[in-house]
Design an enzyme around this catalytic site. Structure first.
Site: not given
Ligand SMILES: NC(=O)c1ccc[n+]([C@@H]2O[C@H](COP(=O)([O-])OP(=O)(O)OC[C@H]3O[C@@H](n4cnc5c(N)ncnc54)[C@H](O)[C@@H]3O)[C@@H](O)[C@H]2O)c1
Length: 377
Positions: A15, A270, A118, A75, A96, A94
């Protein structure tokens, strides 16, 4: 503002954080966009398309990071990207962080302004930048399940939609949230018989209404799950308890009562997975068989569909990117509560409570909230 779009370096990640249409809109607003050569190839966008949209193509990722005031990615940053960051630079991707103390500490040291897709959250509590990936995972899970039922993967050789004179397959979906709803729509559209279970009656009532009663809905409990999956060809796990490990709803014993060659797709993998027999798999090697049941437990299902996923992701992220570029991050956050919730790190401090609490780090509360209105007495 100068906005940078590097090529994703995580293995298998195809992506990209911005499509040529996004570049065109930013340029029309007077901004400059640096795109690393080849950044869009995995999603089917050529360098020429970016160039024609007005981007400046740069050869190396170092050049993107060095030139950009805001870097837009997909990412979380990886090791080689961290030394390229500089204090005050905005990173929108993102993140995380709650899952990675080491990364959190390294990013704190770089003193960047880290905004995580997120944690952007709108007023009804939903997460608009996570939703598109859940939609895709839910829809794709039915296709993956259909593949698992093929004889060559060890499946019982059942076609989801059946054929004239042959009944369709039975699909059971655990969880009627974003993923479960989308799995339900596709399974129903293909012509399967669908049962869906959730602990919230209002979720079931919504789905029952939009499908005009063409699905069976059940309140989720141990006994009903056992009864429903015993006769299922495909079971899709799509439950979530936010911030927690997924509940183990299907035990090995329950799985033993399913017919051999049936399939399970555990999308909740996940979060640890909702089948006792779940273990994470990859797109290279997506399935395994246990207790005679074909398991598909890929942790990044949208990764198989980078073009669709990139469009879906950037459709959701772009309005926020434009606001940050036009107004600067301070004013954009000041005026947009959802975006404010996306702020994870600033000036070497943690601005996301869950991350700070999880790692015992100092927390700076909502630094860009507008001053509260004083109501005259
Ligand atoms: N594998 C992947 O590639 C991928 C991609 C996207 C999302 N996900 C994961 O899919 C899961 C679901 O995501 P979502 O966006 O649909 O979340 P969601 O919050 O929209 O929905 C979860 C649903 O599970 C229900 N639930 C909770 N406990 C239950 C129980 N005991 N029985 C039945 N239902 C129960 C909740 O009521 C809710 O409706 C998450 O773990 C998410 O991380 C995985």
């Amino acid at each position: 503002m100068i906005i940078g779009v590097p090529k994703e370096i995580k293995e298998g990640e195809k992506r990209v954080g911005m499509i040529p249409q996004g570049v065109d809109a930013l340029v029309a607003h007077g901004h400059r966009v640096l795109v690393e050569k080849g950044a869009g190839i995995g999603s089917g966008f050529s360098d020429d398309e970016y160039r024609e949209a007005g981007a400046t193509l740069v050869q190396r990722e170092e050049d993107v990071w060095a030139g950009a005031e805001m870097v837009v990615k997909v990412k979380e940053p990886l090791e080689p990207e961290i030394p390229l960051m500089r204090p005050g630079q905005i990173l929108f991707t993102y993140l995380h962080l709650a899952a990675d103390r080491g990364l959190t500490l390294k990013l704190i040291e770089r003193r960047i302004v880290a905004i995580g897709y997120e944690t952007v959250q709108v007023q009804d509590g939903s997460l608009p930048l996570l939703r598109p990936m859940s939609e895709i995972a839910g829809r794709a899970s039915v296709l993956a399940g259909g593949m698992c039922l093929e004889a060559r993967y060890g499946g019982r050789g059942v076609l989801l939609c059946g054929a004239s004179g042959v009944p369709p397959a039975k699909v059971v979906i655990l969880g009627a949230g974003v993923v479960g709803t989308n799995a339900c729509k596709v399974a129903l559209g293909i012509g399967a018989r669908v049962s869906i279970l959730d602990v919230h009656p209002e979720r079931l009532s919504y789905l029952h209404d939009i499908t005009q009663g063409h699905i069976a809905t059940f309140i989720s409990n141990r006994m009903t799950i056992g009864e429903e999956i015993a006769g299922a060809d495909l079971v899709i796990g799509a439950v979530l308890i936010p911030g927690a490990h997924a509940p183990k709803l299907v035990t090995r014993q329950m799985l033993k009562r399913m017919r051999p060659g049936s399939a399970v797709v555990d999308i909740s993998v996940d979060q640890g997975g909702c089948f006792e027999t779940t273990r994470p798999t990859t797109h290279e090697n997506p399935t395994y068989i246990e207790e005679g049941i074909v398991h598909y437990c890929v942790t990044n299902i949208p990764g198989a569909f980078p073009r669709t996923s990139t469009f879906a992701l950037t459709n959701a992220t772009f309005p926020y990117i434009l606001q940050i570029a036009d107004k600067g991050y301070r004013r954009a956050m000041n005026e947009n509560e959802a975006l404010r919730k996306g702020l994870n790190l600033i000036d070497g401090m943690v601005a996301c409570e869950a991350v700070a609490e999880g790692f015992g780090l100092a927390f700076v509360q909502d630094p860009f909230s507008p001053p509260s209105l004083k109501i005259p007495s």
